[in-house]
Motif scaffolding. Structure first.
Motif, mmCIF file in Angstrom:
data_model
loop_
_atom_site.group_PDB
_atom_site.id
_atom_site.type_symbol
_atom_site.label_atom_id
_atom_site.label_comp_id
_atom_site.label_asym_id
_atom_site.label_seq_id
_atom_site.Cartn_x
_atom_site.Cartn_y
_atom_site.Cartn_z
ATOM 1 N N VAL A 3 5.483 -2.803 1.761
ATOM 2 C CA VAL A 3 5.308 -3.373 0.422
ATOM 3 C C VAL A 3 3.858 -3.183 0.018
ATOM 4 C CG1 VAL A 3 5.267 -5.512 -0.908
ATOM 5 C CG2 VAL A 3 7.151 -5.081 0.653
ATOM 6 N N ASP A 4 3.642 -2.752 -1.219
ATOM 7 C CA ASP A 4 2.284 -2.692 -1.760
ATOM 8 C C ASP A 4 2.029 -4.022 -2.461
ATOM 9 O OD1 ASP A 4 -0.115 -2.224 -2.929
ATOM 10 O OD2 ASP A 4 0.505 -0.455 -4.092
ATOM 11 N N MET A 25 7.645 6.000 -4.137
ATOM 12 C CA MET A 25 7.823 4.778 -3.338
ATOM 13 C C MET A 25 9.108 4.872 -2.522
ATOM 14 S SD MET A 25 6.680 1.713 -5.969
ATOM 15 C CE MET A 25 7.398 0.389 -4.975
ATOM 16 N N ARG A 26 10.210 5.209 -3.199
ATOM 17 C CA ARG A 26 11.510 5.314 -2.496
ATOM 18 C C ARG A 26 11.436 6.323 -1.358
ATOM 19 N NH1 ARG A 26 13.470 4.809 -7.787
ATOM 20 N NH2 ARG A 26 13.561 7.064 -8.103
ATOM 21 N N ASN A 27 10.809 7.468 -1.601
ATOM 22 C CA ASN A 27 10.757 8.531 -0.586
ATOM 23 C C ASN A 27 9.858 8.188 0.592
ATOM 24 O OD1 ASN A 27 12.453 10.052 -2.156
ATOM 25 N ND2 ASN A 27 10.784 11.109 -3.223
ATOM 26 N N ASN A 28 9.016 7.172 0.428
ATOM 27 C CA ASN A 28 8.100 6.779 1.507
ATOM 28 C C ASN A 28 8.392 5.385 2.040
ATOM 29 O OD1 ASN A 28 5.851 8.949 1.871
ATOM 30 N ND2 ASN A 28 6.248 8.837 -0.321
ATOM 31 N N PHE A 220 1.035 5.410 -1.268
ATOM 32 C CA PHE A 220 -0.040 5.656 -0.297
ATOM 33 C C PHE A 220 -0.326 4.443 0.596
ATOM 34 C CE2 PHE A 220 -2.296 9.048 -3.179
ATOM 35 C CZ PHE A 220 -1.217 9.900 -2.998
ATOM 36 N N VAL A 221 0.331 3.316 0.332
ATOM 37 C CA VAL A 221 0.097 2.133 1.179
ATOM 38 C C VAL A 221 0.520 2.422 2.621
ATOM 39 C CG1 VAL A 221 2.305 0.867 0.950
ATOM 40 C CG2 VAL A 221 0.147 -0.398 1.081
ATOM 41 N N LYS A 222 1.396 3.398 2.781
ATOM 42 C CA LYS A 222 1.835 3.791 4.117
ATOM 43 C C LYS A 222 0.640 4.227 4.977
ATOM 44 C CE LYS A 222 5.844 6.200 5.958
ATOM 45 N NZ LYS A 222 6.966 7.073 5.612
#
Ligand SMILES: [Zn+2]
Ligand SMILES: [Zn+2]
Length: 267
Positions: A3-4, A25-28, A220-222
């Motif tokens: 979650v960002d 977002m969905r893809n990551n 990018f939060v990943k």
């Protein structure tokens, strides 16, 4: 799943590409994001993002860097916060880096936000820069511990983190934790109990390594999670799951079972 916990999707650089950003977002595996308000003029756009997208939430507040506007009052903020997709008051706080001179108005505005949070019983999103002592003092004086919240884009010392955690606050790490020169912050990210930690992008600002210098986005939060996992010697999933759980707990959001379930099944 991630979650960002802090982004500004209504800012022009991001608002023009919203569908693409949601797809990224969905893809990551970024299941949710919190769109943070910085002034009341743009608040309707922030709220609209949350109303139009089930996995986006919003906050209401006026950032300490915005000068020369009608000061928001606690009752006004608390009334705006009554919407079910508004999960927090902020971002608020103190910023002695960007603005200089007599900043009593900034401290007064911060107090109004804490009072608003207590009126509507929602947590606070706090921004503090070169103002840690005053920030903690006002949090204490106004009883911010009654509602808790998050110290967003944390860059202060371990001692400041400890004092904030004693007042029921979470500590949120942004892309700064991926900057090798942020030595002290990276040490702090190793020590914070995992059940008090959140992750965020603060996009469009502060893109993490390996996207440094580009326009940041929630997907990018990943990279923030990956860096914290590496620093702590734990798995990325562990960081993702803990910070996601913390997010739902802090912001009192009933878990979205479908999204959580599908993320688990595809894992
Ligand atoms: Zn901020
Ligand atoms: Zn922000």
């Amino acid at each position: 799943m991630f979650v960002d916990s802090h982004c500004h999707l209504n800012f022009p650089d991001l608002a023009i590409n919203i569908e693409e950003l949601l797809a990224n977002m969905r893809n990551n595996e970024i299941s949710h994001a919190l769109c943070v308000s910085v002034n009341l003029q743009d608040f309707p756009q922030v709220l609209a993002l949350a109303e139009n997208n089930s996995n986006l939430f919003a906050s209401v507040g006026v950032h300490p860097d915005y000068e020369n506007l009608t000061e928001p009052q606690a009752t006004e903020l608390a009334t705006l916060a009554r919407h079910p997709k508004i999960v927090a008051i902020g971002e608020t706080g103190l910023d002695y880096f960007r603005l200089k001179g007599d900043l009593e108005w900034q401290r007064d505005r911060f107090r109004q936000h804490i009072r608003a949070a207590r009126l509507c019983n929602k947590p606070l999103i706090i921004h503090t820069r070169e103002a840690a002592a005053d920030t903690l003092r006002i949090m204490l004086e106004e009883g911010a511990d009654r509602v808790g919240g998050v110290m967003h884009c944390f860059t202060e010392s371990w001692e400041v983190a400890q004092q904030a955690m004693e007042m029921n606050f979470y500590i949120s790490f942004s892309g700064i934790v991926t900057f090798k020169k942020a030595f002290d912050l990276r040490e702090t990210a190793k020590k914070i109990p995992i059940d008090r930690m959140l992750i965020e992008t603060d996009s469009p600002y502060l893109a993490p390594v390996p996207h440094r210098g580009k326009i940041n986005q929630p997907a990018f939060v990943k990279h923030v999670a990956e860096e914290i996992a590496a620093l702590r010697g734990i798995s990325v999933d562990e960081v993702g799951n803990a910070t996601t759980r913390n997010f739902f707990k802090l912001f009192n959001i009933p878990e979205a079972p479908n999204i959580l379930k599908s993320a688990r099944e595809s894992a």
